[in-house]
Design a protein around this motif. Structure first.
Motif, PDB file in Angstrom:
ATOM      1  N   VAL A 545       0.939  -1.146  -0.187  1.00 43.95           N
ATOM      2  CA  VAL A 545       0.078   0.020   0.104  1.00 43.95           C
ATOM      3  C   VAL A 545       0.851   1.057   0.005  1.00 43.95           C
ATOM      4  N   PHE A 548      -0.436   5.546   1.901  1.00 40.85           N
ATOM      5  CA  PHE A 548      -1.495   5.869   2.750  1.00 40.85           C
ATOM      6  C   PHE A 548      -1.529   6.869   3.626  1.00 40.85           C
ATOM      7  N   PRO A 549      -2.744   7.570   3.714  1.00 41.91           N
ATOM      8  CA  PRO A 549      -4.036   7.106   3.637  1.00 41.91           C
ATOM      9  C   PRO A 549      -4.743   7.885   2.366  1.00 41.91           C
ATOM     10  N   PHE A 552      -8.016   6.224   0.465  1.00 35.94           N
ATOM     11  CA  PHE A 552      -8.704   4.960   1.499  1.00 35.94           C
ATOM     12  C   PHE A 552      -9.822   6.124   2.231  1.00 35.94           C
ATOM     13  N   MET A 576       3.177  -1.345   4.285  1.00 36.42           N
ATOM     14  CA  MET A 576       2.619  -0.198   3.890  1.00 36.42           C
ATOM     15  C   MET A 576       3.941   0.738   3.721  1.00 36.42           C
ATOM     16  N   ALA A 578       4.136   4.854   4.390  1.00 37.49           N
ATOM     17  CA  ALA A 578       3.282   5.749   4.777  1.00 37.49           C
ATOM     18  C   ALA A 578       4.010   6.773   5.686  1.00 37.49           C
TER      19      ALA A 578
END
Length: 647
Positions: A545, A548-549, A552, A576, A578
């Motif tokens: 991912v 992020f965010p 989302f 992630m 992020a």
């Protein structure tokens, strides 16, 4: 100022969002119960434990460990809760101590979220007890306080829970033990403790460095680190001679196999190191255990050195205070002589400690120089020649290299950071500012680029060490901002589906992986794995991912947390990329997500700790050397193998 509590003493809590840090010499289970005004637990739903680690306002660890961090938000507790009891219990049937009296006294610290310690308590005078109520957080006249309890129970968890009014105490204790056993089976295996009198390899002497044999090593607790396999337990340094590389003491659970014969060493010199001289069934397992042994040796020999230096400083200060406290010796030639002698003693002890440290570091450096070239691809750096002969494997290795670790005493001595496969926890590659000197020199765009490249390097290594039919990769890049970094995965064909973008793509991938987790969990619980849909991909899954965010919504965030918590047990893993500050708009709802992931950085940063003495280790990410084509070559082979296999 920190309040050091004794049994029965209380202390006010200045804030309601806290961490409770637990340190013990052996793996223990940590939990918490919620009680009413009388301290009675109303039901099993009021107990936080490894099989049910989250309750409103509190979260505990999912597994047994020598160090725990419990998160507490007193304002989020149910209205009827007036007391929170922090519970500790020994692991049943794990081969460790069966009573607290056979191990070092555990300690508990209540801290703020910034690491500032509010109160500490060392639980002493335990003997036959195998479970103990360590602390009580209680509400009195609208304010919260902490009390040191230290109430032990020889009957273990069941007796302790029964004493708090829980009728299902025996059943819940059995469920907790089962959950811990499952968690330990998936954990990164730590080398077992050495028995008394063992002539194992950790033999760095405090006596030889000027410190008393029972001088404790001072742990260096990491600030703001994620919970991990690292702890903050202090440990004493063992007396003895130099490190012995003929070590029968470096053991694992596997039956030992004869190590290769070491070349003869000159008389009076330590044995020459040999790659693969630890125990294990295969060379890969022996190398894995040897790296863990090097990691432990470096942690403990550094602890002995730091302890000796602290002892020398303390002794000099005591002697100087003695001189200054007497008016007759405060001034004059006698005072000058006494001060000079105190400083000379201190310098001599420090020099003696440094000599012993340099001796042990030289031996560990020599071992590292032998071990590093012998490591297989899963354990090797990207610049290792072993990648030149890379072939797609037929079997999954036992571990994976996530980077290197080193201490300031010798930054050139790098220990490979190996974690067991399949991954037990997801990875969080921090794209924000780390506070390190390396990160301070880079702007936010460069940090984000390095974070994306770090994720690609980790994903490429995972793709390279798994057989083609046993690993699948998915990428969410909502804004397409990582296209350049992800290009090697896409162009090689190693990434089967292109990175998804936009809200619809995010929703589709998360829904598919959530469905896979649900179906496999239900099939395993019901014993009906043969009934799984034929189109369900049962290979290990990794979801990257990025950024992020962004992209989302609340539903997607909930699904992501579910995958982080439940996915690893059924083969779905999360990586992630992020910056935590970017997710602040979600508030504390994401705190459990960050805590469930292993935080690593795209630049060097000292945020990890070892599980023995808790030194703050500098982590170095495994980036591909500038100008090297090794990543493209390896991914090209993976892509061709996947195409030939129909993956």
């Amino acid at each position: 100022m920190t309040a050091e509590l004794v049994r029965g003493q209380n202390h006010p809590l200045p804030q309601t969002r806290l961490e409770i840090r637990i340190s013990a010499g052996n793996p223990i289970v940590a939990g918490a119960t919620l009680g009413d005004e009388q301290g009675t637990v109303q039901g099993v739903e009021w107990v936080a434990h490894p099989a049910s680690p989250q309750l409103p306002g509190i979260e505990v660890s999912k597994q047994a460990a020598a160090a725990h961090r419990l998160a507490v938000d007193l304002d989020a507790l149910p209205e009827g809760v007036h007391r929170v009891h922090v519970l500790l219990a020994l692991v049943s049937g794990a081969g460790g101590p069966v009573r607290f009296g056979a191990m070092a006294a555990p300690s508990v610290a209540v801290t703020g979220l910034d690491g500032t310690e509010v109160a500490g308590y060392t639980i002493t005078d335990l003997d036959a007890e195998s479970a103990v109520v360590a602390l009580e957080l209680y509400r009195r006249q609208g304010a919260w306080k902490v009390r040191a309890v230290g109430q032990g129970y020889a009957g273990g968890l069941a007796e302790m829970l029964r004493d708090q009014g829980l009728p299902q105490a025996a059943e819940l204790a059995a469920e907790i033990n089962d959950a811990v056993a499952r968690g330990m089976a998936r954990s990164v295996a730590q080398p077992p403790p050495r028995a008394a009198g063992d002539d194992g390899r950790v033999r760095t002497a405090t006596a030889g460095t000027g410190a008393a044999p029972d001088t404790p090593a001072q742990p260096q607790t990491q600030a703001g680190a994620q919970p991990s396999s690292a702890g903050d337990t202090s440990a004493g340094a063992s007396p003895g001679g130099p490190i012995n590389y003929q070590h029968p003491g470096r053991r694992t659970a596997a039956p030992p196999t004869p190590p290769p014969a070491a070349p003869p060493a000159p008389p009076g010199q330590p044995a020459r190191p040999v790659a693969g001289d630890a125990s294990g069934w295969t060379m890969d397992e022996r190398l894995y255990n040897q790296v863990w042994g090097m990691f432990e040796d470096l942690a403990r020999t550094t602890a002995a050195y730091r302890s000796a230096v602290d002892f020398a400083e303390s002794r000099m200060e005591q002697e100087l205070d003695k001189v200054l406290s007497d008016p007759r010796t405060r001034v004059g030639p006698a005072a000058d002589t006494a001060r000079a002698q105190a400083r000379a003693k201190q310098a001599g002890l420090v020099e003696q400690a440094r000599t012993a440290l340099d001796r042990d570091l030289a031996q560990l450096t020599a071992e590292a120089e032998v071990v590093e070239p012998a490591l297989p691809p899963a354990y090797a750096r990207w610049d290792s020649p072993v990648w030149q002969g890379y072939q797609v494997p037929m079997e999954v290795p036992m571990a994976l290299r996530l980077g290197d670790l080193h201490l300031p005493e010798r930054t050139g001595l790098r220990i490979p950071m190996l974690v067991r496969l399949p991954l037990e926890r997801g990875l969080w590659i921090d794209a924000g500012r780390t506070g390190s000197a390396h990160g301070a020199l880079l702007d936010s765009a460069e940090l984000r680029r390095l974070a994306a490249e770090t994720a690609v390097a980790h994903a490429a290594r995972l793709l390279a060490v798994y057989p083609v039919d046993e690993f699948s990769l998915h990428v969410i890049d909502p804004a397409g901002s990582a296209a350049a970094s992800l290009a090697p995965l896409v162009s090689s064909g190693a990434l089967r589906e292109p990175p998804v973008a936009g809200a619809a793509g995010v929703s589709s991938v998360l829904a598919a992986l959530t469905r896979r987790v649900d179906l496999v969990q239900m099939a395993v619980r019901s014993g009906a794995t043969d009934a799984l849909p034929p189109d369900l991909d049962l290979a290990q899954q990794l979801l990257i991912v990025h950024d992020f965010p962004h992209g989302f919504d609340d539903r997607a965030v909930t699904q992501l947390r579910y995958l982080a918590d439940e996915g690893p047990s059924v083969g779905v893993h999360l990586m992630m990329v992020a910056d935590r500050e970017d997710a602040q708009a979600y508030g504390p709802v994401l705190d459990p997500l960050w805590r469930s992931l292993l935080r690593i950085t795209p630049v060097a940063d000292d945020h990890l700790a070892d599980p023995w003495v808790g030194h703050a280790w500098t982590y170095e990410p495994p980036l591909v050397p500038a100008g090297s084509q090794v990543l493209q070559r390896v991914l090209g082979q993976v892509g061709r193998a996947r195409e030939a296999y129909g993956r």
